[in-house]
Motif scaffolding. Sequence first.
Motif, PDB file in Angstrom:
ATOM      1  N   THR A  79       0.917  -1.094  -0.076  1.00 27.04           N
ATOM      2  CA  THR A  79      -0.130   0.044  -0.036  1.00 27.04           C
ATOM      3  C   THR A  79       0.898   1.177   0.028  1.00 27.04           C
ATOM      4  O   THR A  79       1.658   1.438   0.792  1.00 27.04           O
ATOM      5  N   GLU A  80       0.627   2.084  -0.923  1.00 28.80           N
ATOM      6  CA  GLU A  80       1.495   3.306  -1.095  1.00 28.80           C
ATOM      7  C   GLU A  80       0.726   4.568  -1.568  1.00 28.80           C
ATOM      8  O   GLU A  80       0.126   4.463  -2.598  1.00 28.80           O
ATOM      9  N   ARG A  81       0.723   5.481  -0.607  1.00 29.90           N
ATOM     10  CA  ARG A  81      -0.128   6.505  -1.179  1.00 29.90           C
ATOM     11  C   ARG A  81      -1.612   6.279  -1.675  1.00 29.90           C
ATOM     12  O   ARG A  81      -2.022   6.588  -2.536  1.00 29.90           O
ATOM     13  N   GLY A  82      -2.109   5.353  -0.826  1.00 26.62           N
ATOM     14  CA  GLY A  82      -3.629   5.010  -1.362  1.00 26.62           C
ATOM     15  C   GLY A  82      -3.691   3.859  -2.501  1.00 26.62           C
ATOM     16  O   GLY A  82      -4.659   3.550  -2.807  1.00 26.62           O
ATOM     17  N   TYR A  83      -2.654   3.817  -2.943  1.00 29.03           N
ATOM     18  CA  TYR A  83      -2.542   2.863  -4.296  1.00 29.03           C
ATOM     19  C   TYR A  83      -2.293   1.443  -3.628  1.00 29.03           C
ATOM     20  O   TYR A  83      -1.192   1.169  -2.900  1.00 29.03           O
ATOM     21  N   ARG A  84      -2.807   0.323  -4.092  1.00 32.19           N
ATOM     22  CA  ARG A  84      -2.556  -0.754  -3.860  1.00 32.19           C
ATOM     23  C   ARG A  84      -2.061  -1.737  -4.597  1.00 32.19           C
ATOM     24  O   ARG A  84      -2.553  -1.715  -5.940  1.00 32.19           O
ATOM     25  N   LYS A 115     -11.043  -4.944  -9.854  1.00 30.27           N
ATOM     26  CA  LYS A 115     -12.494  -4.654  -9.562  1.00 30.27           C
ATOM     27  C   LYS A 115     -12.321  -3.767  -7.958  1.00 30.27           C
ATOM     28  O   LYS A 115     -13.124  -2.753  -7.544  1.00 30.27           O
ATOM     29  N   GLY A 116     -11.622  -4.327  -7.425  1.00 29.97           N
ATOM     30  CA  GLY A 116     -11.324  -3.694  -5.937  1.00 29.97           C
ATOM     31  C   GLY A 116     -10.090  -2.605  -6.111  1.00 29.97           C
ATOM     32  O   GLY A 116      -9.577  -2.343  -5.041  1.00 29.97           O
ATOM     33  N   ASN A 117      -9.638  -2.450  -7.205  1.00 37.28           N
ATOM     34  CA  ASN A 117      -8.980  -1.217  -7.273  1.00 37.28           C
ATOM     35  C   ASN A 117      -7.397  -1.578  -6.873  1.00 37.28           C
ATOM     36  O   ASN A 117      -6.772  -0.625  -6.398  1.00 37.28           O
ATOM     37  N   ILE A 118      -7.198  -3.039  -7.335  1.00 40.94           N
ATOM     38  CA  ILE A 118      -5.731  -3.332  -6.642  1.00 40.94           C
ATOM     39  C   ILE A 118      -5.095  -3.626  -7.936  1.00 40.94           C
ATOM     40  O   ILE A 118      -5.624  -4.380  -8.810  1.00 40.94           O
ATOM     41  N   HIS A 119      -3.921  -3.222  -8.301  1.00 37.14           N
ATOM     42  CA  HIS A 119      -3.201  -3.733  -9.312  1.00 37.14           C
ATOM     43  C   HIS A 119      -2.501  -5.037  -9.052  1.00 37.14           C
ATOM     44  O   HIS A 119      -1.595  -5.035  -8.181  1.00 37.14           O
TER      45      HIS A 119
END
Length: 395
Positions: free
Chosen positions: A107-112, A136-140
């Motif tokens: 998790t880095e600056r709201g990005y997962r 779909k869960g906004n996780i790369h």
Amino acid sequence: MLTAIMDHQHFTAIHHSKEELLNLRKSLKTFTCPHCSSPLILKIGNIKIPHFAHTSKLPCILETKKETPDHIWSKALLYKRLSQLFQDVKLEHFVKEVQQIPDLLITERGYRIAIEIQCSTIPLSEIKERTEGFRKGNIHPIWILTQPLTIGTPLKLTSFQQGFIRFSEELHFYLLHFDPSNESFTIFPHLTPVSTNSFFFSKEIEIPLDTFTIPVSILPPDQANSLFLKNWKRYREKWINNKIQFSSARRDPFLSEVYREGDTFLYLPLFIGLPVIPHMTLIKTHPLQWQYYIWKDVLKKSPYFTREMIYSAFMRRLENGSIETRNFPLHSTGSSIKTLINDYLCLLEKLEIIQKKRGKGYKLTAKWICPKTFIDYQQHEHDLFPKLKHILKKD
Ligand SMILES: [Zn+2]
């Protein structure tokens, strides 16, 4: 698995030495699963690095992954490296909204970013499903293949290993591989198939684990096509010979279609079966076959044609199964087929086989007369191959 709950706190096995762990085990501390809360045992052996396992056979999502020694070891190595780069790296963390436990979660600056290490062969549909779930869960998601490869030129990849091929503007179709015994990554860029399972590539890039970053920062190599081109003609002939030797014209749907059409399989024009780099990597069916269909369905029938006609003919063949794509769950195919058709037409235009008409569409300019003898056919080869080499080198 490498994490457990001990004294109401997360406990990670790789943060402790073997001696510490042996003492802990002697002290009769209890470990429970962070997910299902059932008891775990701490396993300290010689093959796998120390890890936890469920004692009961009750189903738990953390236990569904088949963790080979290589898998656990890779997970520990990557955790160590990524923790140097990012503040928040979690091991085996259950992500509630997607109901998945990636090997590692950054998790880095709201990005997962979810890191998934894959060592054993599983259905590619599962990888696709989990990839879509993460997105779909906004996780790369980043999938890393650790299964040993048969390194060589060309590179031989099973259809499972091919499932890890991805596309980038600079590397085109490429594979990211991690070898835990060498503690190093390898990228195979510009993968171009010469058969169903063999691929040429430009030049592999080695990234030792201690210099690995996310995003991967590398200097992309030139797309040196020369080795591939030198071999292209040979592999094209090999494919033809295999077809003749091992398939019966009556039973092979492609061969029987060629014969029914009155074409001579051995003497098909060489502009059928051209290497269309890079997007032909997506198509499992040999270029000679899919390009023959384009020729038969469109060019032969209507010497004046449009791009849309070719595209819909291709899509019809795709739907009825005469053309098959490779299964790349990490690559969204999207507009790739359109790009492939465009690139093929562009190549035909440069080879002066077709010509753009004023306004819309194309015209077939090179009339094909089937050679009567092998010598005539060789003349055709002699005319076309140097031109092709010249064109592909310029790209
Ligand atoms: Zn559990």
